[in-house]
Design a protein around this motif. Structure first.
Motif, PDB file in Angstrom:
ATOM      1  N   ALA A 231     -52.610  -3.745 -31.002  1.00 34.62           N
ATOM      2  CA  ALA A 231     -52.921  -2.306 -31.033  1.00 34.62           C
ATOM      3  C   ALA A 231     -54.206  -2.058 -31.824  1.00 34.62           C
ATOM      4  O   ALA A 231     -55.051  -1.246 -31.438  1.00 34.62           O
ATOM      5  N   LEU A 232     -54.361  -2.782 -32.933  1.00 37.55           N
ATOM      6  CA  LEU A 232     -55.576  -2.634 -33.749  1.00 37.55           C
ATOM      7  C   LEU A 232     -56.808  -3.069 -32.961  1.00 37.55           C
ATOM      8  O   LEU A 232     -57.899  -2.548 -33.162  1.00 37.55           O
TER       9      LEU A 232
ATOM     10  N   ILE B  43     -48.064   4.624 -34.679  1.00 34.92           N
ATOM     11  CA  ILE B  43     -46.772   4.092 -34.214  1.00 34.92           C
ATOM     12  C   ILE B  43     -45.948   5.235 -33.635  1.00 34.92           C
ATOM     13  O   ILE B  43     -45.863   6.308 -34.225  1.00 34.92           O
ATOM     14  N   GLU B  44     -45.372   5.012 -32.447  1.00 34.06           N
ATOM     15  CA  GLU B  44     -44.431   5.984 -31.881  1.00 34.06           C
ATOM     16  C   GLU B  44     -43.131   5.246 -31.566  1.00 34.06           C
ATOM     17  O   GLU B  44     -43.153   4.160 -30.991  1.00 34.06           O
TER      18      GLU B  44
ATOM     19  N   VAL C 272     -49.975  -0.768 -26.783  1.00 37.49           N
ATOM     20  CA  VAL C 272     -48.952  -1.799 -26.774  1.00 37.49           C
ATOM     21  C   VAL C 272     -47.565  -1.179 -26.757  1.00 37.49           C
ATOM     22  O   VAL C 272     -47.288  -0.238 -27.496  1.00 37.49           O
ATOM     23  N   ALA C 273     -46.687  -1.711 -25.905  1.00 35.78           N
ATOM     24  CA  ALA C 273     -45.277  -1.320 -25.923  1.00 35.78           C
ATOM     25  C   ALA C 273     -44.458  -2.513 -26.387  1.00 35.78           C
ATOM     26  O   ALA C 273     -44.482  -3.569 -25.762  1.00 35.78           O
TER      27      ALA C 273
ATOM     28  N   ILE D 282     -46.246   1.544 -29.370  1.00 34.28           N
ATOM     29  CA  ILE D 282     -45.049   2.301 -29.030  1.00 34.28           C
ATOM     30  C   ILE D 282     -43.855   1.360 -29.032  1.00 34.28           C
ATOM     31  O   ILE D 282     -43.875   0.328 -28.357  1.00 34.28           O
ATOM     32  N   VAL D 283     -42.858   1.673 -29.845  1.00 35.43           N
ATOM     33  CA  VAL D 283     -41.648   0.847 -29.914  1.00 35.43           C
ATOM     34  C   VAL D 283     -40.631   1.476 -28.972  1.00 35.43           C
ATOM     35  O   VAL D 283     -40.174   2.598 -29.199  1.00 35.43           O
ATOM     36  N   VAL D 284     -40.334   0.776 -27.883  1.00 39.78           N
ATOM     37  CA  VAL D 284     -39.569   1.363 -26.787  1.00 39.78           C
ATOM     38  C   VAL D 284     -38.156   0.799 -26.718  1.00 39.78           C
ATOM     39  O   VAL D 284     -37.963  -0.402 -26.532  1.00 39.78           O
ATOM     40  N   GLY D 285     -37.162   1.660 -26.861  1.00 45.31           N
ATOM     41  CA  GLY D 285     -35.777   1.270 -26.611  1.00 45.31           C
ATOM     42  C   GLY D 285     -35.531   1.370 -25.116  1.00 45.31           C
ATOM     43  O   GLY D 285     -35.608   2.459 -24.554  1.00 45.31           O
TER      44      GLY D 285
END
Lengths: 243, 243
Positions: A69-70, A104-105, A75-76, A5-8
């Motif tokens: 993640a794999l 991916i989110e 993971v963030a 997760i790609v977190v802003g």
């Protein structure tokens, strides 16, 4: 299979984070990012695994996030501001390529154009351009062309990365380009340490902005044709009062 | 003395609201806004007083908010997306003028450029322009000039208000202007109902975008020179992999 997760995280304070970003950091196993951003969230989510890499190691950092993640971890990857706008989301998609794993989110966050404008007044009520003055990944000629076109288009302009140790004079050079098209008295502002300790704002004319002291914690705003100071705030009317 | 808080609620769902916006709506007395936006928050904050005005009555709506605050109420004016970007914050500052009361606080929110980009991939990793295609308050010639300059500057472009009942053909006209400078195969996308029921995304080339069906719930993204589709997502690399 873990998820990345790609977190802003927004400007950096908890209050300006979205509910969704907060939940993602609460529920993940591992928080990865540039150490400055990881430190912004460390206290609130103490029970996580934290992984960091130095400033200019973006590819290494994103590959590490994909690998974790794999391995099965949730993971963030934390980015300041938005996760996409000058953030790591694109590089993560690039590195995963045509593979479908890990999932991916991308969780958006408040970028400095929004959070900075809010402490200055309302300078972005109409069309605007966001331009970075960092020439680390972009030829200066291209930045120059973008500044010139944005000024010709009467767009309000938000400048990211107005300065760093390596390029102390970029804001001055940008102002000189803008002044070929825009008037000396065009309202401008600098927002510094947005949503963090020492948050402050300073107002200038474009002529004065040339000599303003800025650092990597500053975001610069240049008004459009109708921007003016109202009650001590920088405001760009959109024309509602005329209808 | 009451306070007027201009709240950007983001795309519309609770998850994408900031912690700060949520608190402001929890603690205010009165929630004012365009009825569609008020309806987005009504259920979650049921014990509030709600005041709405029709769509094009922005000045009346903002004056009402100022008046209620002057009467001593803590008022939250809700805006979809950000409170400043095409939002009501500027008009509220204009209407208050040089007066110091009521106190005004602007709470930023996720604008569609951020929330839309996140569901499409990462199209805004580099410099970009945000341009509204609504000519209600802006002469079309000015919109045309901005589109042309943004294309010449190789900025990614986000189009707000791509269509409405009154102007069904604005996106087509915008694409024709962009196609004078940009190639037919430039990756583009439409994000619709972001963060709401029916959220969806569609990908096009710029040539195809001309004929895309859009409405007032759509936000349109046009890539820059390096934007491409990766793993089914729209991605604008910034060049990190090359360093």
């Amino acid at each position: 299979m873990g998820k990345l997760i790609v977190v802003g995280i927004g400007p950096g304070d908890y209050e300006n984070m979205t509910v969704r970003a907060d939940r993602a950091l609460q529920t993940c196993d591992t928080i990865i990012g540039y150490h400055v951003y990881v430190n912004l969230v460390k206290e609130r989510y103490p029970d996580k695994e934290f992984l960091t890499t130095p400033m200019t190691r973006e590819t290494q950092r994103c590959q590490m996030a994909l690998d974790e993640a794999l391995k099965g971890k949730n993971v963030a990857m934390v980015c300041s501001g938005d996760s996409g706008i000058y953030g790591m989301a694109a590089l993560i998609y690039e590195l995963r390529g045509e593979a479908t794993e890990p999932e991916i989110e991308v969780i958006p966050g408040l970028t400095a154009a929004c959070s900075g404008a809010a402490i200055l007044g309302a300078p972005l009520t109409h069309d605007f351009a966001v331009i970075s003055l960092s020439d680390r990944l972009t030829p200066w000629e291209k930045i120059e062309k973008r500044l010139e076109c944005a000024a010709q288009a009467d767009l309000s302009i938000v400048l990211y990365n107005p300065a760093s140790h390596g390029r102390p004079d970029h804001l001055r050079r940008a102002c000189e380009i803008l002044l070929r098209v825009l008037p000396e008295d065009r309202p401008c502002a600098v927002a510094q340490h947005i949503g963090r300790e020492g948050e402050n704002r300073r107002f200038y004319t474009l002529g004065e902005l040339k000599d303003a002291e800025v650092d990597m914690f500053c975001t610069v705003f240049i008004g459009n044709d109708s921007t003016r100071m109202i009650g001590g705030n920088m405001v760009t009317p959109r024309g509602y009062r005329d209808v």
